[in-house]
Motif scaffolding. Structure first.
Motif, PDB file in Angstrom:
ATOM      1  N   SER A 201       0.825  -1.210   0.000  1.00 52.39           N
ATOM      2  CA  SER A 201       0.000   0.000   0.000  1.00 52.39           C
ATOM      3  C   SER A 201       0.861   1.264   0.000  1.00 52.39           C
ATOM      4  O   SER A 201       0.497   2.276  -0.608  1.00 52.39           O
ATOM      5  CB  SER A 201      -0.934   0.002   1.213  1.00 52.39           C
ATOM      6  N   TYR A 202       2.016   1.209   0.679  1.00 54.79           N
ATOM      7  CA  TYR A 202       2.908   2.373   0.699  1.00 54.79           C
ATOM      8  C   TYR A 202       3.497   2.630  -0.692  1.00 54.79           C
ATOM      9  O   TYR A 202       3.630   3.783  -1.121  1.00 54.79           O
ATOM     10  CB  TYR A 202       4.035   2.161   1.712  1.00 54.79           C
ATOM     11  N   TYR A 203       3.867   1.546  -1.369  1.00 57.79           N
ATOM     12  CA  TYR A 203       4.411   1.709  -2.719  1.00 57.79           C
ATOM     13  C   TYR A 203       3.350   2.274  -3.665  1.00 57.79           C
ATOM     14  O   TYR A 203       3.642   3.123  -4.527  1.00 57.79           O
ATOM     15  CB  TYR A 203       4.927   0.370  -3.254  1.00 57.79           C
ATOM     16  N   ARG A 204       2.124   1.817  -3.521  1.00 61.06           N
ATOM     17  CA  ARG A 204       1.046   2.348  -4.366  1.00 61.06           C
ATOM     18  C   ARG A 204       0.824   3.833  -4.092  1.00 61.06           C
ATOM     19  O   ARG A 204       0.563   4.621  -5.005  1.00 61.06           O
ATOM     20  CB  ARG A 204      -0.241   1.564  -4.103  1.00 61.06           C
ATOM     21  N   TRP A 205       0.943   4.198  -2.835  1.00 61.54           N
ATOM     22  CA  TRP A 205       0.769   5.600  -2.453  1.00 61.54           C
ATOM     23  C   TRP A 205       1.865   6.464  -3.083  1.00 61.54           C
ATOM     24  O   TRP A 205       1.598   7.529  -3.640  1.00 61.54           O
ATOM     25  CB  TRP A 205       0.803   5.702  -0.933  1.00 61.54           C
ATOM     26  N   ILE A 206       3.111   5.984  -3.000  1.00 63.09           N
ATOM     27  CA  ILE A 206       4.238   6.725  -3.581  1.00 63.09           C
ATOM     28  C   ILE A 206       4.065   6.863  -5.089  1.00 63.09           C
ATOM     29  O   ILE A 206       4.301   7.934  -5.668  1.00 63.09           O
ATOM     30  CB  ILE A 206       5.569   6.014  -3.245  1.00 63.09           C
ATOM     31  N   LEU A 207       3.634   5.788  -5.737  1.00 58.73           N
ATOM     32  CA  LEU A 207       3.431   5.842  -7.184  1.00 58.73           C
ATOM     33  C   LEU A 207       2.331   6.834  -7.555  1.00 58.73           C
ATOM     34  O   LEU A 207       2.432   7.552  -8.554  1.00 58.73           O
ATOM     35  CB  LEU A 207       3.080   4.446  -7.715  1.00 58.73           C
ATOM     36  N   ARG A 208       1.274   6.879  -6.742  1.00 61.45           N
ATOM     37  CA  ARG A 208       0.205   7.836  -7.020  1.00 61.45           C
ATOM     38  C   ARG A 208       0.707   9.269  -6.848  1.00 61.45           C
ATOM     39  O   ARG A 208       0.392  10.157  -7.657  1.00 61.45           O
ATOM     40  CB  ARG A 208      -0.979   7.570  -6.092  1.00 61.45           C
ATOM     41  N   LEU A 209       1.496   9.507  -5.795  1.00 64.78           N
ATOM     42  CA  LEU A 209       2.051  10.844  -5.584  1.00 64.78           C
ATOM     43  C   LEU A 209       2.961  11.248  -6.742  1.00 64.78           C
ATOM     44  O   LEU A 209       2.967  12.401  -7.180  1.00 64.78           O
ATOM     45  CB  LEU A 209       2.835  10.891  -4.268  1.00 64.78           C
ATOM     46  N   ALA A 210       3.725  10.270  -7.235  1.00 64.25           N
ATOM     47  CA  ALA A 210       4.621  10.553  -8.355  1.00 64.25           C
ATOM     48  C   ALA A 210       3.835  10.846  -9.626  1.00 64.25           C
ATOM     49  O   ALA A 210       4.250  11.652 -10.468  1.00 64.25           O
ATOM     50  CB  ALA A 210       5.559   9.369  -8.577  1.00 64.25           C
ATOM     51  N   THR A 211       2.672  10.208  -9.757  1.00 68.19           N
ATOM     52  CA  THR A 211       1.838  10.417 -10.947  1.00 68.19           C
ATOM     53  C   THR A 211       1.123  11.760 -10.904  1.00 68.19           C
ATOM     54  O   THR A 211       1.011  12.460 -11.916  1.00 68.19           O
ATOM     55  CB  THR A 211       0.794   9.285 -11.063  1.00 68.19           C
ATOM     56  N   ASP A 212       0.654  12.136  -9.715  1.00 65.75           N
ATOM     57  CA  ASP A 212      -0.125  13.364  -9.572  1.00 65.75           C
ATOM     58  C   ASP A 212       0.735  14.619  -9.502  1.00 65.75           C
ATOM     59  O   ASP A 212       0.216  15.734  -9.565  1.00 65.75           O
ATOM     60  CB  ASP A 212      -0.999  13.284  -8.319  1.00 65.75           C
ATOM     61  N   ASN A 213       2.042  14.456  -9.319  1.00 60.99           N
ATOM     62  CA  ASN A 213       2.930  15.611  -9.195  1.00 60.99           C
ATOM     63  C   ASN A 213       4.054  15.520 -10.224  1.00 60.99           C
ATOM     64  O   ASN A 213       4.147  14.560 -10.991  1.00 60.99           O
ATOM     65  CB  ASN A 213       3.523  15.667  -7.781  1.00 60.99           C
ATOM     66  N   SER A 214       4.895  16.510 -10.201  1.00 65.99           N
ATOM     67  CA  SER A 214       6.012  16.534 -11.150  1.00 65.99           C
ATOM     68  C   SER A 214       7.212  15.756 -10.624  1.00 65.99           C
ATOM     69  O   SER A 214       8.318  15.881 -11.139  1.00 65.99           O
ATOM     70  CB  SER A 214       6.424  17.989 -11.426  1.00 65.99           C
TER      71      SER A 214
END
Length: 222
Positions: A13-26
């Motif tokens: 779940s933490y990795y998914r969260w990091i990937l989402r943050l990376a997708t939503d930001n620059s």
């Protein structure tokens, strides 16, 4: 496919969260070799990150706890009161939990279980083992005395002689003590007989490996 890979990762779940943050930001994720001799800025920053992450383990009371990203967990995630959310291989987790639970009820064997002497007990066990009469689960299962050939200490492996004497984690402490005592007695006896150091090597090696996966000790297992 990262999502497919994440399905089997611990704390996914933490990795998914990091990937989402990376997708939503620059934010841009770049691979940096760690634990290397590089002196580049990314390598030095990676070293600093490792250093402070390791140091934080000694100051847990002063370190903020990351929120648990339940919103990125699997649709169905196991939870226990003692360990919280289980984001690891559930089969491995249950196996370890069963072994731990079983160990709570294990009782030490009697000091003298046969004819008041260790040697007598050893002789009986060897006789049963060599004649195929040692009541292991696989033997009892083959004779329809048990419904399952797996280890009765709940470690999921087939319970045969090799498993009991070498592999079963429930007997690790006993094996370690027995191996140390066997090595000590063998070494003492060889010294008492005046055996040269060069000639002791093979005997001591055999004594040391008696409770390990060694084809010279367990030839029928290979």
């Amino acid at each position: 496919d990262q999502q497919t890979r994440l399905r089997s990762m611990n704390r996914r779940s933490y990795y998914r969260w990091i990937l989402r943050l990376a997708t939503d930001n620059s934010l841009k994720i770049i691979y940096t070799p760690g634990h290397s001799s590089e002196v580049s800025i990314p390598a030095r920053m990676n070293f600093e990150a490792d250093h402070y992450a390791s140091s934080a383990q000694h100051h847990r009371s002063e370190t903020f706890t990351a929120p648990i990203p339940t919103f990125f967990m699997d649709d169905y995630t196991f939870y226990t009161r003692d360990d919280g959310w289980i984001e690891s291989n559930i089969r491995t987790y249950v196996k370890k939990a069963q072994i731990l639970e079983a160990s709570k009820y294990m009782k030490a064997p009697p000091e003298y279980c046969n004819m008041m002497a260790y040697s007598a007990c050893s002789a009986i066990v060897q006789h049963y083992a060599r004649s195929g009469q040692l009541p292991t689960a696989d033997v009892l299962y083959s004779r329809q005395k048990l419904s399952d050939a797996r280890c009765r200490m709940r470690c999921e492996d087939i319970e045969d002689q090799h498993h009991i004497f070498i592999q079963c984690p429930c007997y690790d402490e006993m094996r370690t003590k027995a191996a140390d005592e066997l090595f000590r007695c063998t070494n003492s006896k060889l010294a008492e007989l005046g055996i040269e150091e060069v000639d002791r090597v093979d005997l001591l090696t055999a004594a040391k490996s008696f409770f390990s996966d060694n084809e010279s000790i367990w030839p029928l297992h290979y």
